[in-house]
Scaffold this motif. Structure first.
Motif, PDB file in Angstrom:
ATOM      1  N   THR A  47       0.830  -1.189   0.000  1.00 31.09           N
ATOM      2  CA  THR A  47       0.000   0.000   0.000  1.00 31.09           C
ATOM      3  C   THR A  47       0.868   1.243   0.000  1.00 31.09           C
ATOM      4  O   THR A  47       2.090   1.172   0.161  1.00 31.09           O
ATOM      5  N   GLN A  48       0.230   2.388  -0.194  1.00 34.44           N
ATOM      6  CA  GLN A  48       0.960   3.651  -0.177  1.00 34.44           C
ATOM      7  C   GLN A  48       1.705   3.839   1.149  1.00 34.44           C
ATOM      8  O   GLN A  48       2.789   4.407   1.187  1.00 34.44           O
ATOM      9  N   SER A  49       1.138   3.340   2.235  1.00 32.69           N
ATOM     10  CA  SER A  49       1.769   3.517   3.544  1.00 32.69           C
ATOM     11  C   SER A  49       2.818   2.460   3.847  1.00 32.69           C
ATOM     12  O   SER A  49       3.787   2.720   4.562  1.00 32.69           O
ATOM     13  N   SER A  50       2.653   1.251   3.279  1.00 35.93           N
ATOM     14  CA  SER A  50       3.595   0.170   3.589  1.00 35.93           C
ATOM     15  C   SER A  50       4.779   0.111   2.646  1.00 35.93           C
ATOM     16  O   SER A  50       5.764  -0.562   2.922  1.00 35.93           O
ATOM     17  N   CYS A  51       4.692   0.806   1.514  1.00 30.82           N
ATOM     18  CA  CYS A  51       5.753   0.745   0.504  1.00 30.82           C
ATOM     19  C   CYS A  51       7.078   1.222   1.094  1.00 30.82           C
ATOM     20  O   CYS A  51       7.158   2.292   1.706  1.00 30.82           O
ATOM     21  N   ALA A  52       8.141   0.435   0.913  1.00 29.52           N
ATOM     22  CA  ALA A  52       9.440   0.743   1.514  1.00 29.52           C
ATOM     23  C   ALA A  52      10.543   0.708   0.459  1.00 29.52           C
ATOM     24  O   ALA A  52      10.619  -0.216  -0.341  1.00 29.52           O
ATOM     25  N   ALA A  53      11.398   1.722   0.481  1.00 27.99           N
ATOM     26  CA  ALA A  53      12.502   1.845  -0.467  1.00 27.99           C
ATOM     27  C   ALA A  53      13.832   1.798   0.287  1.00 27.99           C
ATOM     28  O   ALA A  53      13.857   1.909   1.517  1.00 27.99           O
ATOM     29  N   PRO A  54      14.963   1.624  -0.430  1.00 32.43           N
ATOM     30  CA  PRO A  54      16.265   1.678   0.239  1.00 32.43           C
ATOM     31  C   PRO A  54      16.460   3.006   0.968  1.00 32.43           C
ATOM     32  O   PRO A  54      15.979   4.046   0.524  1.00 32.43           O
ATOM     33  N   SER A  55      17.162   2.961   2.078  1.00 33.38           N
ATOM     34  CA  SER A  55      17.411   4.161   2.869  1.00 33.38           C
ATOM     35  C   SER A  55      18.557   4.974   2.284  1.00 33.38           C
ATOM     36  O   SER A  55      19.437   4.445   1.579  1.00 33.38           O
ATOM     37  N   ALA A  56      18.538   6.266   2.571  1.00 28.47           N
ATOM     38  CA  ALA A  56      19.660   7.128   2.199  1.00 28.47           C
ATOM     39  C   ALA A  56      20.879   6.767   3.045  1.00 28.47           C
ATOM     40  O   ALA A  56      20.754   6.258   4.161  1.00 28.47           O
ATOM     41  N   GLY A  57      22.043   7.027   2.499  1.00 32.82           N
ATOM     42  CA  GLY A  57      23.277   6.740   3.224  1.00 32.82           C
ATOM     43  C   GLY A  57      24.362   7.724   2.836  1.00 32.82           C
ATOM     44  O   GLY A  57      24.142   8.624   2.011  1.00 32.82           O
ATOM     45  N   THR A  58      25.525   7.540   3.390  1.00 33.16           N
ATOM     46  CA  THR A  58      26.644   8.452   3.120  1.00 33.16           C
ATOM     47  C   THR A  58      26.949   8.532   1.631  1.00 33.16           C
ATOM     48  O   THR A  58      27.203   9.620   1.093  1.00 33.16           O
ATOM     49  N   ALA A  59      26.913   7.387   0.944  1.00 33.13           N
ATOM     50  CA  ALA A  59      27.263   7.358  -0.483  1.00 33.13           C
ATOM     51  C   ALA A  59      26.227   8.104  -1.317  1.00 33.13           C
ATOM     52  O   ALA A  59      26.571   8.953  -2.148  1.00 33.13           O
ATOM     53  N   SER A  60      24.951   7.808  -1.112  1.00 34.35           N
ATOM     54  CA  SER A  60      23.920   8.460  -1.935  1.00 34.35           C
ATOM     55  C   SER A  60      23.856   9.959  -1.651  1.00 34.35           C
ATOM     56  O   SER A  60      23.615  10.763  -2.553  1.00 34.35           O
TER      57      SER A  60
END
Length: 335
Positions: A47-60
């Motif tokens: 769902t729109q609320s459960s959708c999960a993407a990779p987290s930001a990090g030092t490299a990005s």
């Protein structure tokens, strides 16, 4: 073929199922199984609320990206950038809905080799046709999909994709990517594209197979108990109001192929997501069905053997040399 030579290298499956493939109507030698993975089943639980993407990090966060959405960006980062797992940051925050698994998107993107700094692919920015990608790791390299998945429409993301999510331990010689190289992907999420025909309904012609559509647009075809016609026949079931498909264009479609002889589906995009291909890279009857039609349309074409796979048929797909084919095609976009 697609708008850039690197496009095909980003896919895990051919740009069009090989059961359709053929140059100037010549038959292919193999076919894609119809029991393909189903990204829409994942999207049903997502769902729109459960959708999960990779987290930001030092490299990005270290990748500096400037410029407006839908314009080729200026990208700066230090060569030798690497990650142990894929990271993603958002440079421009969009306000549209999130791109769930199975969503078809218009995007623009630029990809760099994080080790060498070399630009290896770019497409879709203002002044050229957008590129269509389905948000599905069943269809495209995971790192590429991570640049889109769960991003809101109108966003620009920057992903530093681990090599395991891109070209792995083999690299990609044609793109000049060495084994183990991570990738930097700048992705503009421009708009959501319908995954089924949206045109005005047109009354069906007599003598054609009956087509019943599920809520998601997937067709069920019932073949009439009559002899198949000897020549190509075409009907429009939905008339779209988009641009006219040109010969040689790259189109994005949903399609289903059925054997007149058995009524069985031998190949389809439904269940794996819309697919893109050049109109010059499919059998003659399929090309005739879509060239000259408008985006948003749904067509049914009855293809005799002479404009399908000829006397050789396609044994892998269960197509005999005498088989007439029925395709239902939803024409979604054109590059």
């Amino acid at each position: 073929m697609p708008r850039l030579s690197a496009f095909a290298a980003l896919a895990l499956v051919p740009a069009v199922a090989v059961a359709l493939a053929g140059c100037s109507g010549s038959p292919s030698t193999s076919a894609t199984s119809t029991s393909t993975p189903n990204p829409s089943s994942t999207a049903a639980a997502e769902t729109q609320s459960s959708c999960a993407a990779p987290s930001a990090g030092t490299a990005s966060k270290s990748v500096k990206v400037t410029g407006k959405l839908d314009a080729a960006p200026t990208v700066k980062f230090d060569k030798g950038l690497s990650v142990t797992s894929t990271q993603r940051s958002t440079v421009i925050e969009g306000s549209g809905e999130k791109a769930l698994t199975g969503t078809l998107l218009d995007v623009a993107f630029t990809i760099y080799d994080a080790e060498t700094g070399k630009k290896i692919s770019t497409a879709g920015y203002s002044g050229s046709a957008a590129t269509q990608f389905t948000v599905s790791k069943d269809l495209y390299l995971a790192g590429l999909v991570d640049g889109m998945h769960c991003a809101q429409v109108g966003s620009r993301t920057v992903t530093v994709a681990d090599s395991a999510d891109m070209f792995g331990t083999t690299g990609n010689e044609s793109l000049g990517v060495a084994a183990g190289d991570d990738m930097v992907i700048v992705m503009d999420i421009l708009s959501k594209v319908p995954t089924k025909a949206t045109g005005t309904t047109v009354a069906p012609k007599s003598g054609f197979p009956a087509v019943k559509l599920a809520a998601d647009g997937k067709p069920t075809v019932t073949i009439p108990k009559t002899t198949a016609p000897k020549s190509l026949k075409l009907e429009v079931l939905k008339k779209g109001d988009g641009a006219t498909v040109k010969s040689g264009a790259t189109v994005t479609v949903q399609y289903q192929g059925t054997l007149w002889r058995t009524g069985e589906v031998f190949d389809q995009s439904w269940g794996s997501g819309p697919t893109s291909f050049s109109t010059d890279k499919v059998v003659a009857g399929f090309k005739k069905a879509i060239v000259g039609q408008t985006i948003g349309s749904q067509v049914v074409v009855i293809v005799p053997p002479s404009e399908g796979y000829g006397s050789a048929g396609n044994t892998t797909a269960g197509i005999k040399g005498t088989d007439t084919l029925v395709f239902v095609v939803d024409i979604l976009a054109q590059g």
